[in-house]
Scaffold this active site. Structure first.
Site, PDB file in Angstrom:
ATOM      1  NE  ARG A 157      -1.943  -1.763   3.453  1.00  0.00           N
ATOM      2  CZ  ARG A 157      -2.277  -2.908   4.052  1.00  0.00           C
ATOM      3  NH1 ARG A 157      -3.415  -3.494   3.790  1.00  0.00           N
ATOM      4  NH2 ARG A 157      -1.456  -3.443   4.945  1.00  0.00           N
ATOM      5  CB  ILE A 158       3.515   2.417   2.337  1.00  0.00           C
ATOM      6  CG1 ILE A 158       2.581   2.494   3.551  1.00  0.00           C
ATOM      7  CG2 ILE A 158       4.536   3.549   2.383  1.00  0.00           C
ATOM      8  CD1 ILE A 158       3.261   2.274   4.893  1.00  0.00           C
ATOM      9  NE  ARG A 178       6.770 -10.694   0.617  1.00  0.00           N
ATOM     10  CZ  ARG A 178       5.895 -10.600   1.600  1.00  0.00           C
ATOM     11  NH1 ARG A 178       6.001 -11.395   2.645  1.00  0.00           N
ATOM     12  NH2 ARG A 178       4.920  -9.722   1.558  1.00  0.00           N
ATOM     13  CB  ILE A 233       9.364   5.892   5.089  1.00  0.00           C
ATOM     14  CG1 ILE A 233       9.295   5.424   3.638  1.00  0.00           C
ATOM     15  CG2 ILE A 233       9.661   7.369   5.147  1.00  0.00           C
ATOM     16  CD1 ILE A 233       7.961   4.831   3.250  1.00  0.00           C
ATOM     17  NE  ARG A 235       8.464  -1.007  12.128  1.00  0.00           N
ATOM     18  CZ  ARG A 235       7.504  -0.153  11.762  1.00  0.00           C
ATOM     19  NH1 ARG A 235       7.787   0.938  11.080  1.00  0.00           N
ATOM     20  NH2 ARG A 235       6.256  -0.380  12.093  1.00  0.00           N
ATOM     21  CG  ASP A 259      10.328   8.675   9.695  1.00  0.00           C
ATOM     22  OD1 ASP A 259       9.326   7.927   9.699  1.00  0.00           O
ATOM     23  OD2 ASP A 259      10.444   9.655  10.459  1.00  0.00           O
ATOM     24  CD  GLU A 264      12.670   4.449  15.428  1.00  0.00           C
ATOM     25  OE1 GLU A 264      11.585   4.529  16.054  1.00  0.00           O
ATOM     26  OE2 GLU A 264      12.765   4.126  14.242  1.00  0.00           O
ATOM     27  CG  HIS A 282       9.216   5.766  13.769  1.00  0.00           C
ATOM     28  ND1 HIS A 282       9.606   4.509  14.162  1.00  0.00           N
ATOM     29  CD2 HIS A 282       8.160   5.575  12.948  1.00  0.00           C
ATOM     30  CE1 HIS A 282       8.830   3.602  13.586  1.00  0.00           C
ATOM     31  NE2 HIS A 282       7.939   4.217  12.862  1.00  0.00           N
TER      32      HIS A 282
END
Lengths: 316, 366
Positions: A157-158, A178, A233, A235, A259, A264, A282
């Protein structure tokens, strides 16, 4: 009917916390010092049926084991990397996340970060604020964004939302995931190195799994090269962070806008002195509108669970 | 480039932008024969150079443009003479047909034009021509070419970049983290979602239309204001800019600076925009009433601003330096190698077209 006992791991959203408190029995995990947390969990194990976490603290194996009455984990994120899904599956624990409501914001930030680092906007802002424009002039040329070849790791989606935005700037889109997606015209690379060799702006937008850990390693960064730009954006663990720092400092990688980080809120301090880096806390989904939408989704999922209705956004 | 002021050589500029003096002619007879022959062949080059068309410039060329331009044109450089500029211009009046204007200083004003009765063409290196006496040019039918649309992509990218930065606090968060505050104070402030925002574009030319195309992909609703409604544009048109502001969450200023558009973003417009509203300016500083803007930002009358241009560059109102809802930039929205090389090609093409009697490629319309 027993009121749902909800364990909130961190104070990620005030509105969410207040709603959980008013509707359910709320247990606030962060109010206990880390060393006493397991004791806290065991002490309240009989009353905790639901767990709400975020990208930093959700449900690892130890936590799940300490909560025998846990029925549902509802994460305030779309990422699932902090949840022991295997254990949840074993125990029949339901899991929900917050997809779709944050897609736009994360994609917006990806493009915003790409422009910010290519055009050196935070650097310009700093330059003006410290009086250097008046004192020193400086008309440094920065890199154009429009028309640059953009590579996306992960076309979910992103990733698709990032692609749609980049296309409006005349960028060509290629991707690695994948498997090839049948319903897009974007160029697919089955190997992330080939993707890196054929783009200038590489955007990480896939989920974190054991397979994608350090998917952006030294070799990928060297292939992206001194004119290449990395935008993360996803992990922190998608990128080999010490290698990233070295590549930027040594100029083997042109620039990066990051980000997310491996630990973190700790950020490698070597980055603080670099002009070819934009650092973000983040904040992919950190808008008032989206955080409210995410909180509402968590609440609706818990409500559905406690009234035995279908979950809205189940993962398990 | 419009935005470069003519600075003395001792200012710290990037090497490619530091003006260099031209070499002086040599006395060949004073030199050994071998060297004199070599220099004679160079002089042959100079003879060929004498056939090149003559172009007046009022300030040094960008060093990065020198080689390509000097291969094709001869340049008349008033500052090389001890005569005051207007006297020099008058002395060369008969030979000047074309002027290359590469910055706002000195301006091509009416008194300069008066010294050049034979001038037929002005080629500017910027899109904005507010530093050129356009009325006088029109009256004398002097053709004016500007930078056309070579900068539009970069300006549009920068405008969108500034808007996302202000809404999502990219620059302030970067500053926040570099000050070591993330581990100490946790998450920075929440930003505001771009998707679904109503964006009012002031000036729907090349830059404005490219901004619109980009922002549509982010789910924004686009409105616009320009001198006249554009029939081919499907976005909602506002003839009154305060009405535009009242219905917009953000204004992007990308129009030309003229007498009519001076301070077009007035206090009334800012009040109409309102306390969540954001202003982005990649046009000219004087399009916004800067004093009012600063007051509105300080008092929370509007929500934020992203500014690449200011009324009195390089002076920036210091009150802005302590605000976290503002992103500041030093007039560089179009400073990319791509823009510069496109500009060079366009300047060459315009000058060559003029001298060949062909139409200019990027004439400024009346």
């Amino acid at each position: 009917m027993e009121t749902l006992g909800v364990l909130l791991t961190v104070p990620m959203n005030q509105y969410l916390e207040e709603e959980l408190d008013s509707r359910y029995n709320l247990f606030r995990l962060w109010e206990t010092p880390p060393e006493s947390r397991l004791d806290f969990l065991r002490a309240h194990a009989g009353s905790i049926h639901a767990l709400v976490g975020d990208t930093n603290v959700v449900a690892d194996a130890e936590t799940i084991d300490a909560l025998p009455r846990l029925e549902i984990v509802s994460t305030f994120s779309v990422g699932l990397d902090k949840i022991d899904l295997h254990k949840c599956r074993e125990r029949g624990i339901r899991v929900t996340n917050t997809p779709d409501v944050l897609t736009d914001d994360v994609a917006d930030l990806a493009i915003g970060l790409a422009i910010a680092v290519l055009r050196r906007i935070p650097q310009a802002d700093r330059y003006v604020r410290c009086g250097s424009w008046k004192a020193k002039g400086n008309y440094q040329l920065t890199t154009k964004f429009s028309g640059k070849p953009v590579g996306i790791i992960g076309l979910g989606r992103i990733g698709m939302a990032v692609a749609k935005r980049a296309e409006a700037f005349g960028c060509s889109i290629s991707y690695h995931s994948r498997s090839e997606k049948p319903d897009t015209n974007y160029k697919y690379y089955s190997n992330v190195l080939d993707l890196a060799a054929n783009c200038q702006v590489l955007i990480v937008a896939c989920s974190l799994t054991p397979e994608t850990r350090h998917i952006v390693n030294r070799e990928v960064m060297d292939t992206l090269g001194p004119k290449g730009v990395l935008v993360n954006i996803g992990r922190g663990q998608h990128v080999d962070e010490p290698e990233l720092v070295k590549a930027l400092v040594e100029g083997r990688l042109g620039a990066a806008a990051i980000d997310v980080f491996e630990q973190e809120p700790l950020v490698p301090e070597e980055l603080f002195g670099l002009d070819n880096v934009v650092i973000s806390p983040h904040a992919g989904s950190d808008t008032l509108e989206t955080c409210k939408a995410m909180a509402d989704l968590v609440l609706q999922n818990l409500e559905a669970h406690s009234s035995s209705k279908p979950l809205l956004t189940p993962v398990l | 480039m419009h935005r470069l002021t003519f600075v003395p050589a001792n200012r710290a500029l990037p090497l490619s932008l530091i003006p260099r003096p031209r070499p002086r002619p040599l006395n060949l007879r004073a030199l050994p024969r071998r060297i004199a022959c070599e220099l004679a062949s160079i002089a042959g080059d100079r003879d060929r150079e004498l056939e090149l068309p003559l172009v007046l410039i009022l300030r040094p060329l960008f060093p990065a443009f020198q080689d390509a331009l000097r291969e094709r044109f001869r340049f008349l450089e008033p500052w090389e003479s001890s005569l005051p500029t207007h006297d020099f211009l008058s002395a060369h009046a008969n030979s000047v047909r074309a002027l290359l204007c590469s910055g706002p200083l000195p301006p091509v004003d009416a008194s300069t034009l008066a010294c050049l009765p034979g001038l037929q063409c002005v080629v500017a290196t910027s899109t904005g021509v507010n530093h050129i006496a356009m009325d006088e040019c029109r009256r004398r039918e002097i053709l004016v070419a500007n930078a056309g649309t070579v900068f539009s992509d970069d300006a549009a990218d920068y405008a969108v970049g500034l808007l996302i930065d202000v809404l999502r606090k990219i620059s302030t968060s970067d500053r926040y983290i570099r000050s070591g505050l993330w581990p100490l104070k946790g998450t920075y402030l929440l930003g505001s979602k771009l998707g679904g925002k109503r964006v009012g574009i002031v000036g729907f030319g090349s830059i404005g239309s490219k901004v619109a195309k980009r922002l549509e992909a982010f789910g924004c609703t686009i409105f616009y204001h320009s001198r006249t409604r554009k029939p081919s544009v499907s976005f909602k048109y506002f003839s009154n800019i305060s009405n535009l502001a009242a219905e917009s969450d953000a204004l992007i200023v990308s129009c030309a600076l003229t007498n009519e558009t001076h301070h077009i973003i007035s206090k009334d417009v800012l009040l109409a925009l309102g306390k969540e509203g954001v202003v982005i300016n990649v046009g000219r500083g004087a399009l916004i009433d800067e004093k009012e803007l600063v007051n509105c930002l300080m008092e929370g009358v509007i929500g934020g601003a992203g500014l690449d241009v200011f009324e009195d560059e390089p002076n920036v109102p210091q009150e802005l330096f302590v605000l976290d809802n503002v992103v500041l930039s030093h007039h560089r929205a179009v400073f990319t190698p791509d823009s510069f090389s496109s500009l060079l090609q366009l300047v060459i093409d315009n000058l060559e077209a003029f001298f060949a009697g062909r139409p200019l490629l990027s004439p400024v319309s009346a």
